[in-house]
Design an enzyme around this catalytic site. Sequence first.
Site, PDB file in Angstrom:
ATOM      1  N   LYS A 283       0.830  -1.203   0.000  1.00 30.25           N
ATOM      2  CA  LYS A 283       0.000   0.000   0.000  1.00 30.25           C
ATOM      3  C   LYS A 283       0.864   1.251   0.000  1.00 30.25           C
ATOM      4  O   LYS A 283       0.645   2.169  -0.802  1.00 30.25           O
ATOM      5  CB  LYS A 283      -0.941   0.001   1.209  1.00 30.25           C
ATOM      6  CG  LYS A 283      -1.964   1.132   1.216  1.00 30.25           C
ATOM      7  CD  LYS A 283      -1.502   2.388   1.928  1.00 30.25           C
ATOM      8  CE  LYS A 283      -1.398   2.183   3.414  1.00 30.25           C
ATOM      9  NZ  LYS A 283      -1.079   3.466   4.126  1.00 30.25           N
TER      10      LYS A 283
ATOM     11  N   ASP B  77      -6.088   0.730   1.094  1.00 32.58           N
ATOM     12  CA  ASP B  77      -5.986   0.733   2.544  1.00 32.58           C
ATOM     13  C   ASP B  77      -7.344   0.329   3.109  1.00 32.58           C
ATOM     14  O   ASP B  77      -8.213  -0.148   2.381  1.00 32.58           O
ATOM     15  CB  ASP B  77      -5.540   2.102   3.058  1.00 32.58           C
ATOM     16  CG  ASP B  77      -6.580   3.192   2.821  1.00 32.58           C
ATOM     17  OD1 ASP B  77      -7.607   2.927   2.153  1.00 32.58           O
ATOM     18  OD2 ASP B  77      -6.382   4.312   3.323  1.00 32.58           O
TER      19      ASP B  77
END
Length: 216
Positions: A121, A139
């Site tokens: 991420k 996320d």
Amino acid sequence: MTVEERYRSILEWFRVNRPDAESELHFDSPYQLLVAVMLSAQCTDKRVNMVTPALFEAFPTPEALSKADFERVYSLIRSISYPNAKARHLIDMAARLVSDFGGNVPHTVEELQTLPGVGRKTANVVASICFGAEVIAVDTHVFRVARRLGLSKGSDVDDVERDLTRNIPAEIRAKAHHWIILHGRYICTARHPYCEECGLKQWCRGYEKGDPDILK
């Protein structure tokens, strides 16, 4: 409604109504963004922005951070979640930047993921914002919103990333990340989402079904 129609309608709504969406983290360089995104894991951008000015003043370059004393870094970020682990990761990350990349933040997701404390991420966020990589970071906000809207039925972040990547045009993936994450932060919140105020409810699978499992 087909998946293609849902994507097309939702992305067009964002394009018209949220044209200026961008990261809420404050940064002036790839190095500063990398640090800020690492600090933002399980922490609010608002809190990170309160901490980073002093941190960047103390350690303006990867070289400076790589030589930092742990206690000094910890003292500057102790109001952030998991400060012990993050302080160590920041120092180790900076040392790897110096030793392996000449003090420069690498451009690719794959290279970024070789840095201590940098997961997919974080790598996607930095690569897309700073270097134009056609990737989308997932996320907790993006994961939740994508499933609620019906953009993905993925059971984990990798599944959701694959679905979003497959269906969102490459040239707008970076922008779409900000569209979705900010929607999750302010409208489609984890608890008690503001469905009646949401401009996307006419295309939202969760709102359409009234399904509490979707709206978790």
